[in-house]
Design a protein around this motif. Structure first.
Motif, PDB file in Angstrom:
ATOM      1  N   ASP A 191      -8.227  -4.669  -0.705  1.00  0.00           N
ATOM      2  CA  ASP A 191      -7.972  -6.012  -1.335  1.00  0.00           C
ATOM      3  C   ASP A 191      -7.670  -7.051  -0.415  1.00  0.00           C
ATOM      4  O   ASP A 191      -6.654  -6.987   0.287  1.00  0.00           O
ATOM      5  CB  ASP A 191      -6.808  -5.784  -2.416  1.00  0.00           C
ATOM      6  CG  ASP A 191      -6.645  -7.021  -3.142  1.00  0.00           C
ATOM      7  OD1 ASP A 191      -7.480  -7.949  -2.865  1.00  0.00           O
ATOM      8  OD2 ASP A 191      -5.675  -6.948  -3.888  1.00  0.00           O
ATOM      9  N   GLU A 192      -8.709  -7.913  -0.309  1.00  0.00           N
ATOM     10  CA  GLU A 192      -8.516  -9.030   0.737  1.00  0.00           C
ATOM     11  C   GLU A 192      -8.726 -10.245  -0.094  1.00  0.00           C
ATOM     12  O   GLU A 192      -9.246 -11.212   0.477  1.00  0.00           O
ATOM     13  CB  GLU A 192      -9.405  -8.997   2.075  1.00  0.00           C
ATOM     14  CG  GLU A 192      -8.845  -7.569   2.852  1.00  0.00           C
ATOM     15  CD  GLU A 192      -9.483  -7.644   4.167  1.00  0.00           C
ATOM     16  OE1 GLU A 192     -10.932  -7.738   4.288  1.00  0.00           O
ATOM     17  OE2 GLU A 192      -8.867  -7.517   5.033  1.00  0.00           O
ATOM     18  N   LYS A 193      -8.369 -10.656  -1.210  1.00  0.00           N
ATOM     19  CA  LYS A 193      -8.542 -11.560  -1.887  1.00  0.00           C
ATOM     20  C   LYS A 193      -7.975 -12.886  -1.272  1.00  0.00           C
ATOM     21  O   LYS A 193      -8.099 -14.173  -1.383  1.00  0.00           O
ATOM     22  CB  LYS A 193      -8.093 -11.343  -3.518  1.00  0.00           C
ATOM     23  CG  LYS A 193      -8.968 -10.632  -4.429  1.00  0.00           C
ATOM     24  CD  LYS A 193      -8.556 -10.485  -5.709  1.00  0.00           C
ATOM     25  CE  LYS A 193      -9.029  -9.519  -6.426  1.00  0.00           C
ATOM     26  NZ  LYS A 193      -8.733  -8.177  -6.325  1.00  0.00           N
ATOM     27  N   TRP A 194      -6.891 -12.576  -0.692  1.00  0.00           N
ATOM     28  CA  TRP A 194      -6.153 -13.650  -0.107  1.00  0.00           C
ATOM     29  C   TRP A 194      -6.888 -14.557   0.837  1.00  0.00           C
ATOM     30  O   TRP A 194      -6.539 -15.710   1.223  1.00  0.00           O
ATOM     31  CB  TRP A 194      -4.862 -13.027   0.852  1.00  0.00           C
ATOM     32  CG  TRP A 194      -5.141 -12.327   1.955  1.00  0.00           C
ATOM     33  CD1 TRP A 194      -5.763 -10.898   2.024  1.00  0.00           C
ATOM     34  CD2 TRP A 194      -5.332 -12.944   3.367  1.00  0.00           C
ATOM     35  NE1 TRP A 194      -5.845 -10.662   3.393  1.00  0.00           N
ATOM     36  CE2 TRP A 194      -5.804 -11.793   4.266  1.00  0.00           C
ATOM     37  CE3 TRP A 194      -5.402 -14.084   4.243  1.00  0.00           C
ATOM     38  CZ2 TRP A 194      -5.980 -11.946   5.344  1.00  0.00           C
ATOM     39  CZ3 TRP A 194      -5.469 -14.309   5.065  1.00  0.00           C
ATOM     40  CH2 TRP A 194      -6.133 -13.066   6.005  1.00  0.00           C
ATOM     41  N   LYS A 195      -8.057 -14.064   1.506  1.00  0.00           N
ATOM     42  CA  LYS A 195      -8.799 -14.639   2.469  1.00  0.00           C
ATOM     43  C   LYS A 195      -9.314 -15.917   1.968  1.00  0.00           C
ATOM     44  O   LYS A 195      -9.520 -17.037   2.683  1.00  0.00           O
ATOM     45  CB  LYS A 195      -9.835 -13.923   3.085  1.00  0.00           C
ATOM     46  CG  LYS A 195      -9.242 -12.808   4.105  1.00  0.00           C
ATOM     47  CD  LYS A 195     -10.319 -12.161   4.563  1.00  0.00           C
ATOM     48  CE  LYS A 195      -9.556 -11.049   5.636  1.00  0.00           C
ATOM     49  NZ  LYS A 195     -10.877 -10.142   6.303  1.00  0.00           N
ATOM     50  N   GLY A 207       0.841  -1.276   0.076  1.00  0.00           N
ATOM     51  CA  GLY A 207      -0.068   0.152   0.172  1.00  0.00           C
ATOM     52  C   GLY A 207       0.742   1.381  -0.014  1.00  0.00           C
ATOM     53  O   GLY A 207       0.462   2.380   0.076  1.00  0.00           O
ATOM     54  N   SER A 208       2.302   1.138  -0.265  1.00  0.00           N
ATOM     55  CA  SER A 208       2.911   2.487  -0.293  1.00  0.00           C
ATOM     56  C   SER A 208       2.651   3.392  -1.205  1.00  0.00           C
ATOM     57  O   SER A 208       2.962   4.549  -0.916  1.00  0.00           O
ATOM     58  CB  SER A 208       4.478   1.893  -0.152  1.00  0.00           C
ATOM     59  OG  SER A 208       4.901   1.217  -1.272  1.00  0.00           O
ATOM     60  N   THR A 209       2.503   2.861  -2.535  1.00  0.00           N
ATOM     61  CA  THR A 209       2.024   3.670  -3.604  1.00  0.00           C
ATOM     62  C   THR A 209       0.746   4.452  -3.298  1.00  0.00           C
ATOM     63  O   THR A 209       0.680   5.720  -3.714  1.00  0.00           O
ATOM     64  CB  THR A 209       1.843   2.849  -4.888  1.00  0.00           C
ATOM     65  OG1 THR A 209       3.303   2.478  -5.103  1.00  0.00           O
ATOM     66  CG2 THR A 209       1.678   4.038  -6.223  1.00  0.00           C
ATOM     67  N   LEU A 210      -0.239   3.789  -2.798  1.00  0.00           N
ATOM     68  CA  LEU A 210      -1.650   4.490  -2.378  1.00  0.00           C
ATOM     69  C   LEU A 210      -1.381   5.666  -1.163  1.00  0.00           C
ATOM     70  O   LEU A 210      -1.793   6.722  -1.351  1.00  0.00           O
ATOM     71  CB  LEU A 210      -2.512   3.481  -1.688  1.00  0.00           C
ATOM     72  CG  LEU A 210      -3.775   4.081  -0.935  1.00  0.00           C
ATOM     73  CD1 LEU A 210      -4.726   5.012  -2.033  1.00  0.00           C
ATOM     74  CD2 LEU A 210      -4.659   3.012  -0.392  1.00  0.00           C
ATOM     75  N   LEU A 211      -0.416   5.205  -0.209  1.00  0.00           N
ATOM     76  CA  LEU A 211      -0.003   6.326   0.792  1.00  0.00           C
ATOM     77  C   LEU A 211       0.665   7.487   0.195  1.00  0.00           C
ATOM     78  O   LEU A 211       0.396   8.700   0.384  1.00  0.00           O
ATOM     79  CB  LEU A 211       0.635   5.470   1.931  1.00  0.00           C
ATOM     80  CG  LEU A 211       1.351   6.593   2.986  1.00  0.00           C
ATOM     81  CD1 LEU A 211       0.341   7.195   3.664  1.00  0.00           C
ATOM     82  CD2 LEU A 211       2.028   5.871   3.788  1.00  0.00           C
TER      83      LEU A 211
END
Length: 313
Positions: free
Chosen positions: A284-288, A16-20
């Motif tokens: 994004d929580e597709k990993w779940k 998420g660094s690019t978003l931040l």
């Protein structure tokens, strides 16, 4: 001479660094250069990744002027890419540099290296601010460096050249690992072996690099100069999280920076391609549902010693 104000986005990438960084760059008092330590590699390889404007740095008027002001390949050693051995990677574990993270006096030779490294980066940052002002007629209070690397952060802090605020963004290790393995082939034993090898390697990377960033904060920063940010909180509560960030930095909260984050990069080096897309912020929580159970188990085992420290069960 007052120290340059720098916001350092610390992370292992894919977190998420690019978003931040884009939110910060959309704030009226801040400007971002992206992952500036990749710039020398871009020059050596004649342009690999486009500037945020869409052009190669060899064709972008902004970066042409930057190189006219300061050529990072002509600076004294160690140059600004000292901790970026390759264009697309730097070492996770540098055994000969681990003692630098301890709060003790550096050797004379290392202290001189750190000093030169800080001065080189200060020259580049100052040039970036000057070119930005010349092209856009605006003076910014804060310079954002989204290079992420913990070793780079450490030397910038220990150079004593900057007034640094560190934003340490962390993603759930299971989500991070999923982002690193999701493009691997899935066609039999070899792919299973490759997936588990990558899972192990990236889990260790998550633990080591986040731990090193925390060591910098613990040993060399004041609590008021460091913030741990969970990607999940940033993506699900962007305004509230950005409000806290603005409070730490000491600037007014601007909701427009959150909503217009895709306009937050004028001429940045590298970063996630998401900056070129459209749409709002989506957690994004597709990993779940998509992370294989075997990779999940390995990730949880390899990050068990410190993931609780970063807010993950």
């Amino acid at each position: 001479m007052p120290k340059l104000n720098v916001i350092y986005v610390a992370s292992i990438g894919h977190s998420g660094s690019t978003l931040l960084e884009s939110m910060l760059g959309a704030h009226s008092q801040m400007t971002t250069c992206g992952e500036i330590h990749i710039w020398p590699h871009e020059l050596m390889r004649k342009g690999v990744l486009p500037c945020a404007c869409g052009r190669s740095i060899l064709e972008c008027d902004f970066w042409i002027e930057m190189q006219r002001k300061v050529n990072p390949l002509m600076q004294p050693q160690p140059q600004i890419h000292f901790f970026r051995e390759q264009h697309n990677a730097g070492h996770t574990l540098r055994l000969n540099r681990l003692t630098d993270f301890q709060p003790k006096r550096l050797s004379v030779s290392t202290a001189q290296q750190v000093k030169t490294y800080g001065e080189n980066n200060n020259q580049v940052f100052q040039a970036f601010l000057e070119v930005t002002k010349a092209q856009y007629g605006q003076t910014f209070q804060w310079m954002i460096d989204a290079s992420k690397d913990p070793y780079r952060l450490l030397w910038l802090v220990r150079s004593n050249c900057f007034n640094i605020k560190v934003l340490h963004i962390v993603k759930n290790p299971r989500a991070f690992v999923f982002s690193m393995i999701k493009r691997l082939p899935n066609n039999g034993f070899n792919s299973l072996h490759q997936r588990l090898h990558t899972t192990t390697k990236q889990s260790l990377k998550w633990s080591i690099e986040n731990s090193l960033i925390s060591q910098v904060a613990k040993n060399f920063l004041q609590p008021s100069d460091y913030m741990l940010i969970n990607y999940e909180e940033l993506a699900s509560q962007p305004e509230a999280t950005f409000q806290k960030i603005c409070n730490l930095i000491g600037c007014d909260f601007e909701a427009e920076a959150v909503h217009n984050f895709r306009q937050g990069s004028l001429h940045t080096i590298a970063g996630n391609p998401m900056r070129y897309k459209q749409g709002g912020i989506v957690l994004d929580e597709k990993w779940k549902t998509l992370l294989p159970q075997s990779s999940r188990a390995v990730t949880e085992m390899m990050t068990s010693f410190n993931r609780y420290h970063f807010g993950y069960k």
